[in-house]
Motif scaffolding. Sequence first.
Motif, mmCIF file in Angstrom:
data_model
loop_
_atom_site.group_PDB
_atom_site.id
_atom_site.type_symbol
_atom_site.label_atom_id
_atom_site.label_comp_id
_atom_site.label_asym_id
_atom_site.label_seq_id
_atom_site.Cartn_x
_atom_site.Cartn_y
_atom_site.Cartn_z
ATOM 1 N N LYS A 20 35.127 34.091 47.899
ATOM 2 C CA LYS A 20 33.882 33.550 47.348
ATOM 3 C C LYS A 20 34.046 33.260 45.871
ATOM 4 O O LYS A 20 34.509 34.112 45.105
ATOM 5 C CB LYS A 20 32.716 34.532 47.550
ATOM 6 C CG LYS A 20 31.364 33.945 47.164
ATOM 7 C CD LYS A 20 30.997 32.761 48.043
ATOM 8 C CE LYS A 20 29.705 32.086 47.613
ATOM 9 N NZ LYS A 20 29.405 30.915 48.478
ATOM 10 N N ALA A 27 35.051 35.592 42.670
ATOM 11 C CA ALA A 27 34.407 36.906 42.775
ATOM 12 C C ALA A 27 35.057 37.778 43.834
ATOM 13 O O ALA A 27 35.169 38.993 43.663
ATOM 14 C CB ALA A 27 32.921 36.734 43.084
ATOM 15 N N VAL A 28 35.440 37.174 44.956
ATOM 16 C CA VAL A 28 36.086 37.899 46.055
ATOM 17 C C VAL A 28 37.280 37.080 46.510
ATOM 18 O O VAL A 28 37.158 35.886 46.773
ATOM 19 C CB VAL A 28 35.100 38.131 47.227
ATOM 20 C CG1 VAL A 28 35.820 38.729 48.425
ATOM 21 C CG2 VAL A 28 33.952 39.030 46.793
ATOM 22 N N GLY A 50 32.964 43.274 43.116
ATOM 23 C CA GLY A 50 32.790 42.361 44.244
ATOM 24 C C GLY A 50 32.188 43.008 45.471
ATOM 25 O O GLY A 50 32.142 42.395 46.542
ATOM 26 N N THR A 53 28.828 41.174 46.629
ATOM 27 C CA THR A 53 29.164 39.851 47.167
ATOM 28 C C THR A 53 29.789 39.974 48.551
ATOM 29 O O THR A 53 29.465 39.209 49.467
ATOM 30 C CB THR A 53 30.123 39.122 46.210
ATOM 31 O OG1 THR A 53 29.486 38.946 44.950
ATOM 32 C CG2 THR A 53 30.518 37.764 46.764
ATOM 33 N N THR A 54 30.670 40.950 48.730
ATOM 34 C CA THR A 54 31.302 41.160 50.035
ATOM 35 C C THR A 54 30.253 41.517 51.089
ATOM 36 O O THR A 54 30.247 40.957 52.192
ATOM 37 C CB THR A 54 32.353 42.276 49.943
ATOM 38 O OG1 THR A 54 33.384 41.871 49.031
ATOM 39 C CG2 THR A 54 32.965 42.565 51.304
ATOM 40 N N GLY A 216 37.791 41.958 42.816
ATOM 41 C CA GLY A 216 37.627 41.009 43.911
ATOM 42 C C GLY A 216 38.672 41.105 44.987
ATOM 43 O O GLY A 216 38.606 40.392 45.991
#
Length: 319
Positions: A20, A27-28, A50, A53-54, A216
């Motif tokens: 991502k 970010a990831v 991260g 987001t994950t 990330g």
Amino acid sequence: MTATPVDTRPLAIDARGLVKRFDKTLAVDGVDIAIPEGAIYGILGPNGAGKTTTLRMLLGIIDPDAGTRSVLGASNPQDVARRIGYLPEERGLYPAMKCDEAIGFMGALRGLPLKVGKERGRELLEAHGLGHAIDKQIRQLSKGMAQTVQLLGTLVHRPKLVVFDEPFSGLDAINQGKLEVLIRGLADEGTTVIFSTHVIAHAERLCEGIAIIAGGKVPFTGPVDEARDRIPAQVRLETRSADGPWRAALPGDTRRVGNYWSFPLPETGVEPLLKALIDGDAGILSLSIERAGLHDAFVAIAGEAAARDMVTRGGGEAA
């Protein structure tokens, strides 16, 4: 050496190569996570690593730029949203709602009839020591009580997968302990529980599996015991004799710490060492084998900088 048993449970989550970006920020970067049904699984890392987001990609709140994910057997997480409970890091309830109304409303968002949600909400509030607050408005509650109400709203529709983002944040020690008991109870009932945290102690007490996220990336994913085994167990030995021929049996990296000798457990095990100590009349006063803790394993896997950030950085996580 005994072989590690193969886990034959179906996977509640199977994610491969998730990536991502936000504008030019990665970010990831290539996250792989496999979580069996009924497991308690921790996502460990400092704020900004991260984790959030994950989790949002796994839940289908945002889509990955690359990679695949399967959640409760569905390639699109939104198709099974009603079987998932999600407690975001950003807490928020309508302050004018009464407690049972708030819980019922959260259940309705997951397809539960509002009347049923309110009835279950009252039962949950009673069961968790908040029966006196059923008719109170959210604005009348302490911060900890409001967090508990939102937690119960996450569970009211009886999901098969529960995802908590930093659930222990802001809770005092007593309520953290209650949450740990609740998480164990969910797993005992067959519910899969995933939570992100920057506090390693919670993961060490609760989780059978973890993913470590730093910058990330995921340098480790797997059982907690496997992470701890990245560092050799340490032998702590106290002898009556300070010197003698038995000293030759100690590994070359042995350190003297106070009255004790300290060294990594030899690959041959402790039995040959014990024989040499006994034959050499070392006079064993005590001998213990200490496995590495998850904090030490985290440092070895993610690095000291990431471990420092776990302790020193607070607040919300960046994407």
